[in-house]
Design an enzyme around this catalytic site. Structure first.
Site, mmCIF file in Angstrom:
data_model
loop_
_atom_site.group_PDB
_atom_site.id
_atom_site.type_symbol
_atom_site.label_atom_id
_atom_site.label_comp_id
_atom_site.label_asym_id
_atom_site.label_seq_id
_atom_site.Cartn_x
_atom_site.Cartn_y
_atom_site.Cartn_z
ATOM 1 N N HIS B 226 0.806 -1.221 0.000
ATOM 2 C CA HIS B 226 0.000 0.000 0.000
ATOM 3 C C HIS B 226 0.842 1.277 0.000
ATOM 4 O O HIS B 226 0.283 2.364 -0.143
ATOM 5 C CB HIS B 226 -0.979 -0.022 1.184
ATOM 6 C CG HIS B 226 -2.181 -0.855 0.905
ATOM 7 N ND1 HIS B 226 -3.475 -0.461 1.179
ATOM 8 C CD2 HIS B 226 -2.305 -2.073 0.337
ATOM 9 C CE1 HIS B 226 -4.322 -1.390 0.815
ATOM 10 N NE2 HIS B 226 -3.631 -2.393 0.315
ATOM 11 N N SER B 230 -0.407 -1.224 -6.193
ATOM 12 C CA SER B 230 -0.193 -2.367 -7.067
ATOM 13 C C SER B 230 0.582 -1.957 -8.313
ATOM 14 O O SER B 230 0.438 -0.842 -8.813
ATOM 15 C CB SER B 230 -1.552 -2.941 -7.502
ATOM 16 O OG SER B 230 -2.211 -3.515 -6.415
ATOM 17 N N LYS B 254 -14.698 -7.127 -8.313
ATOM 18 C CA LYS B 254 -13.933 -8.012 -9.200
ATOM 19 C C LYS B 254 -13.348 -9.179 -8.399
ATOM 20 O O LYS B 254 -13.369 -10.330 -8.848
ATOM 21 C CB LYS B 254 -12.823 -7.215 -9.883
ATOM 22 C CG LYS B 254 -12.166 -7.969 -11.009
ATOM 23 C CD LYS B 254 -11.252 -7.064 -11.814
ATOM 24 C CE LYS B 254 -10.595 -7.843 -12.948
ATOM 25 N NZ LYS B 254 -9.799 -6.990 -13.806
ATOM 26 N N ASP B 255 -12.821 -8.874 -7.203
ATOM 27 C CA ASP B 255 -12.274 -9.937 -6.351
ATOM 28 C C ASP B 255 -13.362 -10.914 -5.930
ATOM 29 O O ASP B 255 -13.141 -12.121 -5.871
ATOM 30 C CB ASP B 255 -11.612 -9.335 -5.102
ATOM 31 C CG ASP B 255 -10.214 -8.791 -5.400
ATOM 32 O OD1 ASP B 255 -9.725 -9.014 -6.519
ATOM 33 O OD2 ASP B 255 -9.630 -8.143 -4.526
ATOM 34 N N GLU B 298 3.807 -34.001 -1.747
ATOM 35 C CA GLU B 298 2.616 -33.410 -2.349
ATOM 36 C C GLU B 298 3.006 -32.662 -3.624
ATOM 37 O O GLU B 298 4.143 -32.220 -3.778
ATOM 38 C CB GLU B 298 1.962 -32.447 -1.363
ATOM 39 C CG GLU B 298 1.354 -33.152 -0.167
ATOM 40 C CD GLU B 298 0.061 -33.871 -0.515
ATOM 41 O OE1 GLU B 298 -1.010 -33.286 -0.362
ATOM 42 O OE2 GLU B 298 0.134 -35.037 -0.950
#
Lengths: 187, 444
Positions: B226, B230, B254-255, B298
């Protein structure tokens, strides 16, 4: 954000019903979200309820043949002590004689037993959950001869009824039945 | 921390504020948490051109929350003891209400966490999100990845199946490659002379602790994010307020949409193929006297496992003098494959962030993605198995060696060379410019 909700927009040049449409979308989203969250949370909450193996242990069978008149036996049921008291005739008589006495939680002795000889109680003081004394012969049994809770001084009589002290209720009677003359099913 | 300069009464200029408003003002004046939330989650200016590859950060955060919540409930029914661990997990599967669902969500949630985070990392790699001024942000991300691996590994040990036990044995034995003190370290890790009850109990303790450490590092990660905001698909800095939109409602929506799509995929696996990503061997109780025919980690750890197994003895050619045993070299290469990410901002020093404007970088990036998947495939197969059934001479160990070479060459050789010599395409003037140009060209 406010400038996008008010006034004309490219999709809705008049700007008259954009407010209600957005309200509808918001409401629909929140409703689906809350319903989904609720459905997702339920398995987590329910997993803290008793599991299948715990429930499978919720009843026990007991052979009561070896218990002598006047003898008291403690068994564990659902993690709690259960008092089994094979009462002598004079104790039954004393318990029944007190039916009319003044007590915090009045109940007739015959309503507390299935067979007068066998008194079955949950050995938890209804006051704050301690185990009352009196199952073993050397222990104090209180002023009424039944049981005595050492935590806060509750006295119980020969029927397990509260007679003196802070407990508001009698010792609870669990669900039980006699499968035959010598087998008791608790739960 | 700066407190609002005006006392709370001043906010009641237009009519009386409601009781909730008053309570918010009262708290905010003393600790500006609502101002903080408004600033960082609501009006937080975000580049307006973020594409769906930017969904995966928030997805990772949500998956972590799902893992922590399901994990706390599982812990209520799990017993960290070698005699009871396996049975307690089976009890969760059979007797506990919805225990099967909670465990499958937790188990597959770990896979989802890695899937989402790997996409998040590849996103950062492609669009140059690790470049100045976001180096610390990138570093904190790698720390999260390392913590995730530790947490996932220790979590996998808890059911105390065959793969749990032997995975724990193999991974802890890696540390015995450290010269001189290796064996002492392994004994210390085990709390005994083999993987046993003390190991299980400390793994359980740490498996419960580390996710909360991850949450702490995520806060630092977001803090660093922040400060400069971004990165974006163009990889250029925002020039004016026109290049940003508020986080809410644009990116919350959107998220949220991305979350819906992701949860359909996640729950599809949970309900229809819950064991597809696991090893059937782990449904056998741990047996310290019997190693399974093949030990496989895994899927999300397979590429590192492949790198570990690909490295041979390091020797001086033609002399037969071994400088470093394969065991130690492999361990160094495996840890190095992640630690090298820390150096990325200096290995790729090109000022152009986004691979969109770097034609060669773009292609080599996709080769790198394929190489990582190939390494996963190599890690899942025995080294001496032929890759193609017709060609006996070409075994998985060879494929692993080629892929490992590319993995390191990509970072250590190709990246610095490209940064210096690659002809890049011209960058747009601003985030808005390409959009406006397209619009002009199409005659709008």
């Amino acid at each position: 954000m406010s400038q996008t909700t008010e006034g004309p927009t490219p999709q809705d040049p008049a700007g008259d019903d954009s407010q209600t449409r957005r309200d509808f979308l918001t409401l629909a989203t929140v409703t689906v979200g809350v319903a989904g969250a609720g459905l997702a949370v339920w398995p987590l909450v329910d997993s803290m309820n008793p599991a299948a193996d715990t429930l499978a242990l919720s009843s026990i069978e007991l052979d009561i043949k070896p218990i002598q008149p006047g003898q008291r036996v403690t068994v564990k049921w659902r993690g709690k002590p259960v008092f089994i008291d094979r009462r002598t005739p004079e104790r039954i008589k004393k318990a029944r004689a007190d039916d009319g006495a003044k007590m915090p939680d009045p109940q007739a002795d015959k309503d507390r037993v299935k067979k007068a000889e066998w008194l079955v109680l949950i050995g938890i003081c209804p006051h704050l959950g301690c185990v009352p004394l009196g199952q073993k012969s050397g222990q104090p049994r209180g002023e009424f001869g039944g049981w005595y809770c050492p935590c806060h001084g509750s006295h119980y009589d020969f029927s397990g009824r509260i007679r003196k002290g802070p407990s508001p209720k009698n010792l609870q009677v669990p669900e039980y039945k006699f499968l035959n003359e010598t087998t008791l099913l608790i739960g | 921390m700066t407190a609002p300069s005006e006392p709370p009464q001043a906010s009641s200029t237009d009519g009386k504020p409601g009781i909730i408003e008053q309570a918010k003002d009262w708290i905010d004046y003393r600790m500006p948490i609502f101002t903080f939330m408004e600033h960082e989650l609501n009006e937080y200016p975000t580049p307006k051109n973020l594409n769906y590859w930017w969904n995966f950060g928030s997805l990772a955060g949500i998956v972590l929350v799902i893992l922590i919540v399901t994990g706390i409930v599982l812990a209520m029914n799990y017993t960290p003891h070698v005699d009871h661990a396996f049975d307690s997990v089976e009890r969760i599967m059979r007797d506990v209400n919805y225990g099967w669902l909670i465990r499958y969500v937790h188990m597959n949630g770990a896979s989802m966490f890695f899937l989402v985070v790997y996409i998040h990392i590849f996103r950062g790699l492609y669009f140059g999100s690790f470049k100045p001024p976001r180096e610390l942000l990138w570093w904190l991300g790698i720390v999260i990845l390392l913590l995730m691996m530790m947490t996932a590994f220790m979590g996998y040990v808890l059911p105390w199946g065959q793969m749990s036990f032997w995975g724990a044995t193999v991974i802890t034995n890696l540390f015995s490659a450290i010269p001189w003190i290796g064996d002492a370290i392994v004994t210390w890790l085990w709390g005994g002379f083999a993987v046993d009850n003390p190991t299980l109990q400390r793994f359980y303790s740490l498996h419960y602790l580390l996710p909360f450490v991850i949450v702490g590092v995520i806060f630092l990660h977001l803090w660093a994010l922040h400060v400069h905001g971004s990165n974006n698909p163009l990889g250029i800095d925002r020039e004016s307020a026109k290049d940003s939109i508020p986080f809410h409602p644009y990116y919350t929506i959107k998220d949220l949409f991305g979350l819906g799509v992701f949860l359909i995929f996640f729950m599809g696996i949970v309900f229809f193929a819950p064991n597809a990503l696991g090893e059937p061997e782990n449904y056998l109780p741990a047996n310290p006297l019997q190693t399974p025919a093949e030990i496989v980690p895994e899927w999300y750890l397979l590429p590192y496992y492949a790198i570990l197994r690909s490295v041979p003895d390091i020797a001086i050619p033609f002399t037969g003098i071994v400088l470093m045993k394969a065991k130690l070299a492999g361990v160094i290469a495996m840890f190095g494959s992640i630690l090298i990410l820390f150096a990325l901002p200096w290995l790729d020093f090109s000022p152009v962030r986004s691979a969109r404007f770097r034609p060669i970088t773009k292609q080599l990036f996709w080769v790198f993605v394929v190489v990582c998947i190939v390494l996963g495939k190599v890690g899942a197969n025995p080294p001496n198995l032929a890759v193609f059934s017709g060609i006996e001479g070409f075994k998985y160990i060879h494929l692993g060696q080629i892929a490992t070479t590319y993995y390191f060459a990509y970072f250590l050789v190709l990246m610095p060379l490209l940064a210096k010599f690659e002809p890049t395409r011209p960058l747009p003037q601003s985030i808005s410019e390409p959009v406006l140009r397209d619009r002009d060209e199409s005659g709008e």
